[in-house]
Design a protein around this motif. Structure first.
Motif, PDB file in Angstrom:
ATOM      1  N   GLN A  12     -12.465 -22.231  -1.534  1.00  0.00           N
ATOM      2  CA  GLN A  12     -11.688 -21.010  -1.746  1.00  0.00           C
ATOM      3  C   GLN A  12     -10.176 -21.439  -1.721  1.00  0.00           C
ATOM      4  O   GLN A  12      -9.311 -20.845  -2.706  1.00  0.00           O
ATOM      5  CB  GLN A  12     -11.816 -19.951  -0.672  1.00  0.00           C
ATOM      6  CG  GLN A  12     -10.997 -18.411  -0.931  1.00  0.00           C
ATOM      7  CD  GLN A  12     -11.537 -17.953  -2.414  1.00  0.00           C
ATOM      8  OE1 GLN A  12     -12.611 -17.869  -2.557  1.00  0.00           O
ATOM      9  NE2 GLN A  12     -10.634 -17.564  -3.198  1.00  0.00           N
ATOM     10  N   THR A  16      -7.835 -21.151  -5.137  1.00  0.00           N
ATOM     11  CA  THR A  16      -6.442 -20.478  -5.346  1.00  0.00           C
ATOM     12  C   THR A  16      -5.294 -21.241  -5.905  1.00  0.00           C
ATOM     13  O   THR A  16      -4.582 -20.811  -6.415  1.00  0.00           O
ATOM     14  CB  THR A  16      -6.118 -19.834  -3.834  1.00  0.00           C
ATOM     15  OG1 THR A  16      -7.283 -19.052  -3.399  1.00  0.00           O
ATOM     16  CG2 THR A  16      -4.905 -19.122  -3.909  1.00  0.00           C
ATOM     17  N   GLN A 233      -2.155  -7.707  -6.677  1.00  0.00           N
ATOM     18  CA  GLN A 233      -3.546  -7.483  -6.948  1.00  0.00           C
ATOM     19  C   GLN A 233      -4.148  -5.937  -7.228  1.00  0.00           C
ATOM     20  O   GLN A 233      -3.470  -4.867  -6.788  1.00  0.00           O
ATOM     21  CB  GLN A 233      -4.191  -7.727  -5.451  1.00  0.00           C
ATOM     22  CG  GLN A 233      -4.036  -8.860  -4.843  1.00  0.00           C
ATOM     23  CD  GLN A 233      -4.486 -10.039  -5.656  1.00  0.00           C
ATOM     24  OE1 GLN A 233      -5.590 -10.053  -6.115  1.00  0.00           O
ATOM     25  NE2 GLN A 233      -3.586 -11.254  -5.826  1.00  0.00           N
ATOM     26  N   ASN A 400      -6.561 -16.609 -11.117  1.00  0.00           N
ATOM     27  CA  ASN A 400      -7.239 -16.620  -9.738  1.00  0.00           C
ATOM     28  C   ASN A 400      -8.119 -17.706  -9.455  1.00  0.00           C
ATOM     29  O   ASN A 400      -8.582 -17.939  -8.143  1.00  0.00           O
ATOM     30  CB  ASN A 400      -7.990 -15.342  -9.354  1.00  0.00           C
ATOM     31  CG  ASN A 400      -9.167 -15.051  -9.892  1.00  0.00           C
ATOM     32  OD1 ASN A 400     -10.123 -16.091 -10.393  1.00  0.00           O
ATOM     33  ND2 ASN A 400      -9.781 -13.624 -10.066  1.00  0.00           N
TER      34      ASN A 400
END
Ligand SMILES: [Zn+2]
Length: 410
Positions: A12, A16, A233, A400
Motif C-alpha cells: 500500500q 501510494t 479525496q 492513487n
C-alpha cells in the motif's frame, strides 16, 4: 521501516508513493529528481528507485530542460511519457452510449455516440460488448496500446466490484456484473463509477475545482445530487457514489417523492418541478412574460432563464426561491464539510446572477459565519455529457497508484 509491518501495508505504501511521484511529474514536469524529492518529501534514494521503475515501464521519461544546472549544462528532468498509452472511456445513457478513445495526456483520439437500448441484463452486456467490438473495428488504424476501460453511468453502482446496482429506466435490471464481464473479455483493468461522482472528480482534477482540497458539487437537473471532495479525496468513492442531498426534506407539507418520503428537495428544485411550478404560478399572473411563454407552450428551462434575463418579475421570483431552498440545505453541508468552493452543475447557471446570491444569503444566515464567509459559489466547467469524467477516473487511478502498479506489472 520496522520488520513487523504487514506485506500488504508495504504494498500500500509503495502504491501510494508511486502514485504521488507520478502525479508530481505529471503536474510539474519536466522536473528534476532533486525538486521531486523535496516536493514529495521522500529520500533521494526512494525517488531514484521509483523513477527508475516508472522509466522502465515507459510511463515516465528523461528529458533535458532549459533550467541550467551544474556548470551551465542543461538539467535533466522527468516528464510523463504519454505516447501510445490509450484508454477506452464509455458513458452509458438511457438510450445511447458514448465511446471514446483517449490518450494518457488527456487528448481525445476519437469519440462517437451510438444508439443503445437494452432491456435484459445479459443482453445488456452482450450488446455493450458488440458496440465496443464495432468501435474497435471502425477505428483499428488509430488503436495502439489500450490499457484500461473506464465506464460511467447515471445509476447506483458498486465501484469496488464493478457492479451496476440497478437500472430503473431499463426494466429495473439488477446487479449487472460489468467489471467481471468486461475484464474476462479484454483482460484489462475496468473502472466503473456513477457519472456525477466522476464529474466531481473531473472538476477537481481539471475544472472549476482545480487546486481546491475541499469542495461540494451540486447538480440540479432532472435529479438533484451532489459530489463531495474532502481533504483531496472523493467522499463515498467506494460506495454507491453520490451524496443524496436531493432526498432531504425541505417541505413537510410538500409533494410525495419517488423515494417514498414527502417534500424532498428534488420535488421542489429539480428542473421538471421548477417548470411545473412555473406553469402553476403563471396561470395566476397573466400579465407576465412567463405567462406568455407558458400559454404559447414554449416553456423550457432555457425560455424560463431567458425570461429572467429579460427582467420578468415572476421568473426572477421563481429562480430566487429555488436558490433559497437550495441554500437552506447547503448550509448544513457547509457546516459539515467546510468547503472552499461550491460548484453548481445545472442549466440554471444561465441565471446565476439571481440563483447564487439567493443561495449565498441563506448559507450565510444558517451556517457558521467562519465557514460561510469564505465560500465561492461557481459554475462547473463541464456539463454532464461526454467522456471526460470517465477519463478523470483513469487519471485518479494513476494518481492513487492503483492503475500504475497494474501497468508496471505488465
Ligand atoms: Zn425523495
Amino acid at each position: 521501516m520496522s520488520v513487523d509491518v504487514q506485506p500488504s501495508h508495504i504494498d500500500q505504501i509503495k502504491q501510494t508513493n508511486v502514485g504521488l511521484i507520478y502525479r508530481l511529474i505529471d503536474q510539474h514536469g519536466p522536473i528534476s529528481r532533486i525538486a521531486l524529492s523535496k516536493k514529495a518529501q521522500l529520500a533521494p534514494a526512494s525517488i531514484t528507485k521509483i523513477t527508475r521503475e516508472l522509466i522502465d515501464a515507459h510511463l515516465v521519461k528523461e528529458t533535458e530542460f532549459p533550467d541550467l544546472g551544474f556548470r551551465g549544462r542543461p538539467a535533466i528532468g522527468l516528464k510523463v511519457e504519454s505516447e501510445r498509452w490509450q484508454f477506452l472511456c464509455i458513458r452509458i445513457n438511457k438510450s445511447t452510449i458514448t465511446i471514446a478513445l483517449r490518450e494518457l495526456k488527456d487528448n481525445l483520439v476519437v469519440e462517437e455516440e451510438i444508439p443503445f437500448l437494452m432491456t435484459q441484463s445479459q443482453l445488456f452486456l452482450n450488446c455493450l460488448a458488440d458496440k465496443m467490438d464495432d468501435f474497435f473495428f471502425r477505428h483499428q488504424s488509430v488503436i495502439e496500446r489500450l490499457t484500461a476501460i473506464s465506464i460511467i453511468i447515471n445509476a447506483p453502482v458498486d465501484p469496488i466490484n464493478g457492479i451496476i446496482r440497478n437500472l430503473t429506466y431499463c426494466s429495473n435490471m439488477q446487479d449487472i456484473p460489468l467489471k467481471e464481464f468486461l475484464h474476462h473479455r479484454t483482460g484489462l483493468p475496468i473502472f466503473l463509477q456513477h457519472s456525477i461522482t466522476a464529474w466531481t472528480i473531473a472538476e477537481f482534477l481539471y475544472g472549476a475545482g482545480k487546486n481546491c482540497q475541499n469542495l461540494i458539487q451540486l447538480v440540479i437537473d432532472d435529479n438533484v445530487a451532489a459530489g463531495v471532495i474532502t481533504a483531496g479525496q472523493i467522499l463515498h468513492a467506494g460506495q454507491h457514489g453520490v451524496v443524496e442531498i436531493g432526498h432531504t426534506q425541505i417541505d413537510p407539507e410538500g409533494e410525495p417523492c419517488y423515494c417514498g418520503n414527502i417534500g424532498c428537495l428534488e420535488t421542489v428544485v429539480s428542473i421538471k418541478n421548477i417548470l411545473a411550478k412555473t406553469r402553476y404560478l403563471a396561470e395566476r399572473c397573466l400579465d407576465t412574460l412567463t405567462y406568455a411563454i407558458v400559454s404559447n407552450k414554449s416553456l423550457t428551462i432555457d425560455s424560463l432563464c431567458q425570461s429572467v434575463i429579460d427582467g420578468d418579475s415572476l421568473a426572477i421570483e421563481i429562480i430566487h426561491d429555488t436558490g433559497e431552498h437550495i441554500g437552506r440545505i447547503m448550509a448544513l453541508m457547509v457546516n459539515i464539510f467546510n468547503p472552499e468552493k461550491i460548484l453548481i452543475g445545472s442549466p440554471l447557471n444561465g441565471v446565476k446572477h439571481i440563483l447564487y446570491p439567493a443561495m449565498q444569503q441563506q448559507i450565510a444566515q444558517r451556517s457558521l459565519p467562519g465557514y460561510s464567509q469564505q465560500i465561492d459559489i461557481v459554475a462547473t466547467q463541464f456539463d454532464n455529457t461526454g467522456t471526460l469524467p470517465a477519463a478523470a477516473l483513469i487519471k485518479q487511478s494513476l494518481y492513487n497508484g492503483e492503475l500504475l502498479i497494474a501497468l508496471m506489472q505488465g
